[in-house]
Design a protein around this motif. Structure first.
Motif, PDB file in Angstrom:
ATOM      1  N   TYR A   1      -5.646   2.569   7.200  1.00 27.05           N
ATOM      2  CA  TYR A   1      -4.897   2.316   5.964  1.00 27.05           C
ATOM      3  C   TYR A   1      -3.733   3.292   5.816  1.00 27.05           C
ATOM      4  O   TYR A   1      -2.641   2.925   5.358  1.00 27.05           O
ATOM      5  CB  TYR A   1      -5.836   2.424   4.758  1.00 27.05           C
TER       6      TYR A   1
ATOM      7  N   LYS B   1       0.120   2.117   5.697  1.00 26.70           N
ATOM      8  CA  LYS B   1       0.940   2.426   4.523  1.00 26.70           C
ATOM      9  C   LYS B   1       2.214   3.168   4.912  1.00 26.70           C
ATOM     10  O   LYS B   1       3.301   2.905   4.363  1.00 26.70           O
ATOM     11  CB  LYS B   1       0.120   3.270   3.546  1.00 26.70           C
TER      12      LYS B   1
ATOM     13  N   TRP C   1       5.558   0.866   4.082  1.00 27.75           N
ATOM     14  CA  TRP C   1       5.461   1.532   2.779  1.00 27.75           C
ATOM     15  C   TRP C   1       5.718   0.600   1.614  1.00 27.75           C
ATOM     16  O   TRP C   1       4.995   0.614   0.623  1.00 27.75           O
ATOM     17  CB  TRP C   1       6.441   2.706   2.736  1.00 27.75           C
ATOM     18  N   ASP C   2       6.721  -0.244   1.705  1.00 25.28           N
ATOM     19  CA  ASP C   2       7.107  -1.087   0.576  1.00 25.28           C
ATOM     20  C   ASP C   2       6.290  -2.368   0.471  1.00 25.28           C
ATOM     21  O   ASP C   2       6.071  -2.885  -0.631  1.00 25.28           O
ATOM     22  CB  ASP C   2       8.600  -1.446   0.672  1.00 25.28           C
ATOM     23  N   SER C   3       5.832  -2.906   1.599  1.00 25.56           N
ATOM     24  CA  SER C   3       5.161  -4.215   1.570  1.00 25.56           C
ATOM     25  C   SER C   3       3.627  -4.131   1.613  1.00 25.56           C
ATOM     26  O   SER C   3       2.927  -5.070   1.213  1.00 25.56           O
ATOM     27  CB  SER C   3       5.630  -5.072   2.745  1.00 25.56           C
ATOM     28  N   PHE C   4       3.061  -3.005   2.097  1.00 26.81           N
ATOM     29  CA  PHE C   4       1.600  -2.920   2.242  1.00 26.81           C
ATOM     30  C   PHE C   4       0.938  -2.550   0.915  1.00 26.81           C
ATOM     31  O   PHE C   4       1.263  -1.519   0.323  1.00 26.81           O
ATOM     32  CB  PHE C   4       1.249  -1.870   3.306  1.00 26.81           C
ATOM     33  N   GLN C   5       0.018  -3.396   0.480  1.00 27.13           N
ATOM     34  CA  GLN C   5      -0.722  -3.175  -0.759  1.00 27.13           C
ATOM     35  C   GLN C   5      -2.223  -3.175  -0.454  1.00 27.13           C
ATOM     36  O   GLN C   5      -2.725  -4.107   0.171  1.00 27.13           O
ATOM     37  CB  GLN C   5      -0.409  -4.268  -1.797  1.00 27.13           C
ATOM     38  N   VAL C   6      -2.902  -2.143  -0.896  1.00 26.97           N
ATOM     39  CA  VAL C   6      -4.357  -2.053  -0.626  1.00 26.97           C
ATOM     40  C   VAL C   6      -5.113  -3.105  -1.419  1.00 26.97           C
ATOM     41  O   VAL C   6      -5.980  -3.807  -0.909  1.00 26.97           O
ATOM     42  CB  VAL C   6      -4.879  -0.640  -0.956  1.00 26.97           C
ATOM     43  N   GLY C   7      -4.826  -3.249  -2.690  1.00 30.02           N
ATOM     44  CA  GLY C   7      -5.538  -4.222  -3.514  1.00 30.02           C
ATOM     45  C   GLY C   7      -6.861  -3.676  -4.033  1.00 30.02           C
ATOM     46  O   GLY C   7      -7.398  -2.666  -3.552  1.00 30.02           O
TER      47      GLY C   7
END
Length: 333
Positions: free
Chosen positions: A249, A253, A257-263
């Motif tokens: 993760y 990230k 950086w801008d597009s990856f979302q953990v949720g």
């Protein structure tokens, strides 16, 4: 001098079966006239008329001896206590619900005469429900695989035990034994007598989910350390997995950086998963602690309220955890 066979039958609310059980045992022993025998019935505080029937049988036949417990001490302690009260050259243990046919006694004694000190009844087939039989077989396979000593699969607990085996059991001083496992730990060669276990025809079974679970966990905690070691290995493995996941993760990230979302979903799933694993392991650890607690308390196997047809208490052969009730020894003949 004729050898003595002790026959032990634990009873609890078996009013509908106890008289037939007695008659069938008498019939079997009449075919073996070169042996003397005693028949010890231990009643675990029955609430039906089992005890009056036992009194009547003992009054008519001095070979029948009765122990009446002060209360219900459970399905593990009561039979084991009765075994320690025997004085025969060999001891036979049978359930009183007739699902262990008394006619097996002849085969038990035949194996004993061949030199076996332990003979166990095994049920490769049974007329009980197919689901329950499957669950039992699966458990026996599991406990055999994880046990530190080879166990006999599908053993019912019924069988014959030489006096040497009973003497060893007296020395062990186990207040809550897994009997089938103890017999295997002793190490004498074990003969088996296979039979097709009949369905109970009268009365209701005393086994329920709790009693079956109790026996299952007793077999695991008394004879295997594997679950404890699996906890350690699983904890180490899960910690490595968690570390690896965290690194993945972190790298993802940093790169996206801008597009990856953990949720939220992965977090919730992880929390519930690790919580469930911890709860399971804590519960299993609790079973081992409970087993230790039972043993260190060193309580008597049972407290007897009354004995019938036994010799006077002052002349009785002492045995571990035998607590005769003062003034309640009777000698009906």
């Amino acid at each position: 001098m004729a050898k003595l066979i002790s026959i032990v039958t634990p009873c609890f609310n078996e009013s509908e079966n106890i008289e037939e059980l007695y008659r069938r045992i008498v019939g079997v022993m009449e075919k073996l006239p070169h042996y003397e025998y005693e028949h010890i019935c231990i009643d675990n505080a029955s609430t039906d008329d089992t005890v009056p029937k036992l009194r009547a049988i003992a009054a008519a036949d001095p070979r029948v001896k009765v122990i009446i417990n002060a209360r219900n001490f459970g399905h593990i302690r009561s039979p084991y206590h009765a075994l320690l009260q025997t004085k025969g050259d060999a001891t036979v243990l049978l359930a009183s619900d007739l699902q262990d046919p008394p006619e097996m006694i002849e085969e038990f004694i035949r194996k004993w005469e061949e030199g076996y000190k332990t003979v166990l009844a095994v049920k490769p087939e049974s007329q009980e429900s197919a689901l329950m039989f499957f669950v039992r077989k699966a458990y026996y396979r599991l406990i055999t695989r994880i046990s530190e000593v080879p166990l006999v699969q599908n053993a019912t607990g019924a069988g014959l035990f030489d006096r040497a085996v009973i003497d060893i059991l007296r020395q062990l001083q186990d207040p809550y034994p897994y009997f089938r496992g103890l017999l295997c730990e002793i190490g004498f060669p074990i003969a088996t007598v296979p039979f097709n276990q009949p369905r109970r025809t009268r009365g209701i079974t005393k086994n329920n989910f709790y009693t079956l679970y109790d026996i299952a966990m007793l077999g695991i905690t008394n004879h295997s350390k594997l679950p404890l070691r699996l906890m350690t290995m699983a904890g180490f493995g899960v910690s490595l997995l968690s570390l690896f996941t965290a690194l993945v993760y972190l790298v993802a990230k940093l790169i996206f950086w801008d597009s990856f979302q953990v949720g939220v979903a992965p977090l919730l799933i992880g929390i519930f998963f690790f919580g469930a694993v911890q709860t399971f392991f804590i519960g299993l650890l609790g079973e081992y602690i409970g087993s230790i607690h039972t043993k260190v308390r060193n309580m008597p196997l049972v407290i007897e309220r009354e004995r019938i047809n036994f010799q006077p208490a002052s002349a009785a052969k002492p045995s571990y955890l035998s607590v005769p009730a003062a003034g309640e020894e009777t000698g009906m003949a």
